[in-house]
Design a protein around this motif. Structure first.
Motif, PDB file in Angstrom:
ATOM      1  N   LEU A 258      41.638  10.358 -18.379  1.00  0.00           N
ATOM      2  CA  LEU A 258      42.463   9.938 -19.713  1.00  0.00           C
ATOM      3  C   LEU A 258      44.076   9.901 -19.193  1.00  0.00           C
ATOM      4  N   ALA A 259      44.626   8.647 -19.298  1.00  0.00           N
ATOM      5  CA  ALA A 259      46.056   8.531 -19.172  1.00  0.00           C
ATOM      6  C   ALA A 259      46.881   8.246 -20.210  1.00  0.00           C
ATOM      7  N   LEU A 260      47.559   9.226 -20.567  1.00  0.00           N
ATOM      8  CA  LEU A 260      48.539   9.053 -21.813  1.00  0.00           C
ATOM      9  C   LEU A 260      49.999   9.133 -21.190  1.00  0.00           C
ATOM     10  N   ASN A 261      50.779   7.930 -21.631  1.00  0.00           N
ATOM     11  CA  ASN A 261      52.301   7.718 -21.430  1.00  0.00           C
ATOM     12  C   ASN A 261      52.883   8.332 -22.644  1.00  0.00           C
ATOM     13  N   VAL A 262      53.706   9.260 -22.081  1.00  0.00           N
ATOM     14  CA  VAL A 262      54.312  10.472 -22.986  1.00  0.00           C
ATOM     15  C   VAL A 262      55.504   9.834 -23.808  1.00  0.00           C
ATOM     16  N   ASP A 264      55.838   6.225 -24.801  1.00  0.00           N
ATOM     17  CA  ASP A 264      55.586   5.217 -25.629  1.00  0.00           C
ATOM     18  C   ASP A 264      53.948   5.606 -26.457  1.00  0.00           C
ATOM     19  N   LEU A 265      53.252   6.684 -25.842  1.00  0.00           N
ATOM     20  CA  LEU A 265      52.009   7.072 -26.458  1.00  0.00           C
ATOM     21  C   LEU A 265      50.997   6.263 -26.199  1.00  0.00           C
ATOM     22  N   ARG A 266      51.034   5.223 -25.425  1.00  0.00           N
ATOM     23  CA  ARG A 266      49.857   4.431 -24.978  1.00  0.00           C
ATOM     24  C   ARG A 266      48.896   5.238 -24.036  1.00  0.00           C
ATOM     25  N   TRP A 267      47.663   4.899 -24.334  1.00  0.00           N
ATOM     26  CA  TRP A 267      46.649   5.800 -23.839  1.00  0.00           C
ATOM     27  C   TRP A 267      45.543   4.621 -23.071  1.00  0.00           C
ATOM     28  N   GLU A 268      44.915   5.240 -22.273  1.00  0.00           N
ATOM     29  CA  GLU A 268      43.704   4.341 -21.624  1.00  0.00           C
ATOM     30  C   GLU A 268      42.855   5.159 -21.040  1.00  0.00           C
ATOM     31  N   MET A 269      41.460   4.991 -21.197  1.00  0.00           N
ATOM     32  CA  MET A 269      40.635   5.475 -20.224  1.00  0.00           C
ATOM     33  C   MET A 269      40.295   4.645 -18.940  1.00  0.00           C
ATOM     34  N   PHE A 270      39.996   5.142 -17.970  1.00  0.00           N
ATOM     35  CA  PHE A 270      39.540   4.491 -16.753  1.00  0.00           C
ATOM     36  C   PHE A 270      38.523   5.204 -15.991  1.00  0.00           C
ATOM     37  N   TYR A 271      37.553   4.887 -15.126  1.00  0.00           N
ATOM     38  CA  TYR A 271      36.819   5.517 -14.622  1.00  0.00           C
ATOM     39  C   TYR A 271      36.798   5.154 -13.030  1.00  0.00           C
ATOM     40  N   MET A 272      36.540   6.237 -12.072  1.00  0.00           N
ATOM     41  CA  MET A 272      36.600   5.745 -10.548  1.00  0.00           C
ATOM     42  C   MET A 272      35.427   6.340  -9.853  1.00  0.00           C
ATOM     43  N   SER A 273      34.619   5.662  -9.076  1.00  0.00           N
ATOM     44  CA  SER A 273      33.317   6.045  -8.545  1.00  0.00           C
ATOM     45  C   SER A 273      33.655   7.033  -7.349  1.00  0.00           C
ATOM     46  N   PHE A 274      32.717   7.888  -7.092  1.00  0.00           N
ATOM     47  CA  PHE A 274      32.919   8.980  -6.002  1.00  0.00           C
ATOM     48  C   PHE A 274      31.670   8.773  -5.192  1.00  0.00           C
ATOM     49  N   PRO A 275      31.781   9.036  -3.898  1.00  0.00           N
ATOM     50  CA  PRO A 275      30.582   9.073  -2.927  1.00  0.00           C
ATOM     51  C   PRO A 275      29.766   9.935  -3.209  1.00  0.00           C
ATOM     52  N   ALA A 276      28.473   9.775  -2.677  1.00  0.00           N
ATOM     53  CA  ALA A 276      27.187  10.716  -2.801  1.00  0.00           C
ATOM     54  C   ALA A 276      27.725  11.961  -2.304  1.00  0.00           C
ATOM     55  N   LEU A 277      27.324  13.227  -2.933  1.00  0.00           N
ATOM     56  CA  LEU A 277      27.716  14.576  -2.427  1.00  0.00           C
ATOM     57  C   LEU A 277      26.580  15.318  -2.083  1.00  0.00           C
ATOM     58  N   SER A 278      26.677  16.078  -1.062  1.00  0.00           N
ATOM     59  CA  SER A 278      25.509  16.738  -0.644  1.00  0.00           C
ATOM     60  C   SER A 278      25.024  17.998  -1.753  1.00  0.00           C
TER      61      SER A 278
END
Length: 420
Positions: A258-262, A264-278
């Motif tokens: 969750l990214a909130l600009n303090v 102007d109070l605009r916010w967005e959700m974004f997702y990032m893939s991470f590699p396979a873990l042991s």
């Protein structure tokens, strides 16, 4: 003096020019500058003229922002670049003293005490930013409604903030620097009208010290977020908070932020893939080092059945007793492409004994990992890509808090004599 039986009065030496005094004082390091401040009324006046006194904390008052004098601007500009950071730092529960590690002297030392605060000022679950500390004020007459306070530990000035619009569940608070002359406090309160099957709806409330008021926006997200400073990082006027959805069972997939600009109070959700873990990922913590946003992924001791919840008591006991076998991944976030890149994996086996990798804390160059007061602290230098350790935390510090490591970075030069 006496001269031929006569009393002769010698003229006093002329005082140093103000410009020279100001230059000398502004060049003094921390904490010597605090001692020099009390050597004379003249020197003390140069600091106190622009520092707000401790205000009556049970009253809301009209506040006028006092501009910084050229001298204090000079001190704060110099302190921001020359004063060292003390990290990790902890607050003792009995004496309310700040105990921190000094990398220059390679030892732990006592710095300041918060005992000067009124008795109804809570000194646990604090948030620190530079020389400022933010906590809660709870009055016995109404424990459900409480204010937040901000104090400057160098000047001992404090101020109670006005009540936010949504006063429920304001325990998770974020204290952020806003330039050289201000700060912001961000709290997330669950919308009281949110129903059980509805998406999570929060009131994101931002206090701006420059205008002494709150502004609010609604944040609606699908998954649960732990809106804690330990799960967030602040960079370029934006507060980044990591979702805890799926932690403890995921070995691959996506990390939600969750990214909130303090401003102007605009916010967005974004997702990032991470590699396979042991092994499953038990925690993801964002940290800021310089102009980089990094994610620290802590892996589980061993593969774990999906039904065993991360917050169950048996698992907490197991993870606290076998924590030396955990491993860490430090990953760099590319905010333009929304991709992750591996920075390092560690720590080396000879350094990981007794280190619990929850809630890392950074001074901007090093990332620190630690646990109980009897263990050493593992560090990672981001600039030089080096793992190392520092002396154990003194047992007298009394900083253990369950299996979490409640440390913070104390950087007195960041906003040294800022009026709260």
């Amino acid at each position: 003096m006496l001269e031929s039986g006569k009393v002769v009065f010698m003229a006093a030496e002329p005082p140093l020019p103000d410009e020279l005094v100001e230059k000398i004082v502004s060049m003094m390091p921390f904490p010597s500058i605090l001692k020099a401040r009390v050597l004379s009324k003249g020197w003390a006046a140069k600091f106190n003229s622009d520092v707000a006194p401790s205000s009556g904390h049970h009253k809301q008052e009209t506040i006028q922002t006092i501009p910084l004098s050229p001298f204090l601007k000079q001190v704060m500009e110099r302190s921001n670049t020359t004063w060292e950071a003390f990290c990790p730092a902890f607050l003792r529960r009995d004496s309310f003293e700040v105990i921190a590690y000094n990398r220059t002297t390679n030892c732990w030392q006592k710095l300041h005490s918060l005992a000067y605060l009124p008795v109804d000022f809570v000194r646990q679950d604090l948030t620190a930013e530079g020389s400022l500390v933010c906590g809660s004020v709870i009055e016995e007459c109404n424990v459900h409604e409480h204010n937040l306070y901000v104090t400057n530990v160098l000047t001992r000035a404090y101020r109670v903030l006005p009540l936010p619009p949504n006063i429920s569940s304001v325990g998770c608070k974020h204290l952020l620097q806003q330039g050289a002359d201000g700060y912001s406090v961000v709290v997330f309160s669950l919308d009281p009208h949110c129903r059980q099957n509805d998406p999570y709806t929060f009131d994101a409330q931002v206090y701006n010290s420059k205008v002494h008021s709150w502004k609010t926006t609604k944040v609606i997200i699908e998954h649960d977020f732990y809106m804690s400073p330990q799960c967030s990082a602040y960079l370029d006027e934006t507060l980044y908070i990591v979702s805890r959805h799926g932690l403890g069972v995921l070995t691959s997939g996506e990390i939600g932020i969750l990214a909130l600009n303090v401003e102007d109070l605009r916010w967005e959700m974004f997702y990032m893939s991470f590699p396979a873990l042991s092994r499953p990922c038990t925690s993801v913590t964002p940290v800021r080092c310089g102009d980089q946003l990094l994610l620290v992924l802590s892996l589980d001791v061993e593969p774990r059945r999906t039904w065993l919840n991360l917050w169950d008591k048996p698992y907490r006991q197991r993870i606290s007793s076998i924590n030396s076998q955990q491993s860490l991944l430090v990953m760099r976030v590319n905010l333009k492409t929304r991709q992750l890149a591996l920075v390092t994996r560690g720590p080396p086996e000879h350094l990981c004994v007794g280190a619990l990798h929850n809630n890392p804390v950074t001074d901007g160059t090093y990332i620190y990992f630690g646990s109980k007061s009897s263990t050493s602290v593992v560090t990672y230098n981001v600039e030089q890509d080096e793992w190392s350790s520092i002396p154990p935390v003194p047992q007298a510090a009394g900083i253990t808090r369950g299996f979490q490591w409640s440390a913070f970075s104390f950087r007195p030069g960041l906003n040294s004599f800022l009026a709260v």
